[in-house]
Write a protein that holds these residues in place. Structure first.
Motif: not given
Length: 196
Positions: A161-169
């Motif tokens: 899984t990845a958080t929205a913040e991780e995906l944005t980065r």
């Protein structure tokens, strides 16, 4: 940063359907809409071209399907459409890239002599990123206003899984580090896009 006088603002999928938290899950960047509005207002004030890109989903159950209320643009976009002094274009698509829509975006941009694109909208790591990569491949100077977009937490393979913040980065590092686009802030874009 210099924003060209004819730089096109691509507003990608700023649609009501993305407000359905039950469907999409948790999002990041609550300031996205405020920054999108600031960019759109500046483009309209300065007569620069605006491209509104709308996702007409063909996926059953998607809130972005044509005929569903979620297919409509959010009010911040709808109330401003047609109010600027510059050219405007509506592109509809059923896939991730704004370059695979109707009418043909690349043909319109080249016909207008536009070489610089500023991207904003939804989702950071999906349609925005895909459009940015294609724009870079096609030779455009792509400016990616990272804080004028948002995305959602995501589940992938292997239980990852990845958080929205991780995906944005990850998107920012990939696009900027891979030289597909210059990843910047809305403030930087606005400073470079003042009236001449």
């Amino acid at each position: 940063m210099e924003i060209q006088e004819n730089a096109a603002l691509l507003l990608i999928d700023v649609q009501k359907g993305f407000e359905d938290e039950e469907f999409w899950g948790r999002r990041d960047n609550p300031a996205a809409e405020e920054n999108i509005t600031a960019l759109l207002d500046r483009w309209q004030e300065t007569g620069r071209p605006v491209v509104y890109i709308r996702h007409d989903s063909v996926v059953a159950g998607s809130p972005l399907r044509p005929g569903q209320p979620g297919n409509d643009f959010k009010e911040l976009v709808e109330e401003r459409r047609g109010k600027g002094t510059g050219p405007e274009l509506l592109v509809t698509k059923t896939v991730n890239s704004g370059f695979y829509g109707e009418p043909d975006l690349d043909t319109w941009l080249r016909g207008a002599g536009i070489g610089q694109l500023v991207l904003a909208g939804i989702q950071t790591n999906m349609c925005n990123e895909t459009t940015a990569r294609m724009g870079g491949n096609l030779g455009y100077d792509v400016v990616y206003a990272l804080d004028a977009m948002h995305t959602f937490d995501l589940t992938g393979p292997f239980g990852w899984t990845a958080t929205a913040e991780e995906l944005t980065r990850a998107t920012a590092v990939s696009l900027h580090g891979g030289q597909f686009a210059r990843v910047v802030t809305t403030a930087e874009v606005l400073a470079g896009a003042s009236a001449s």
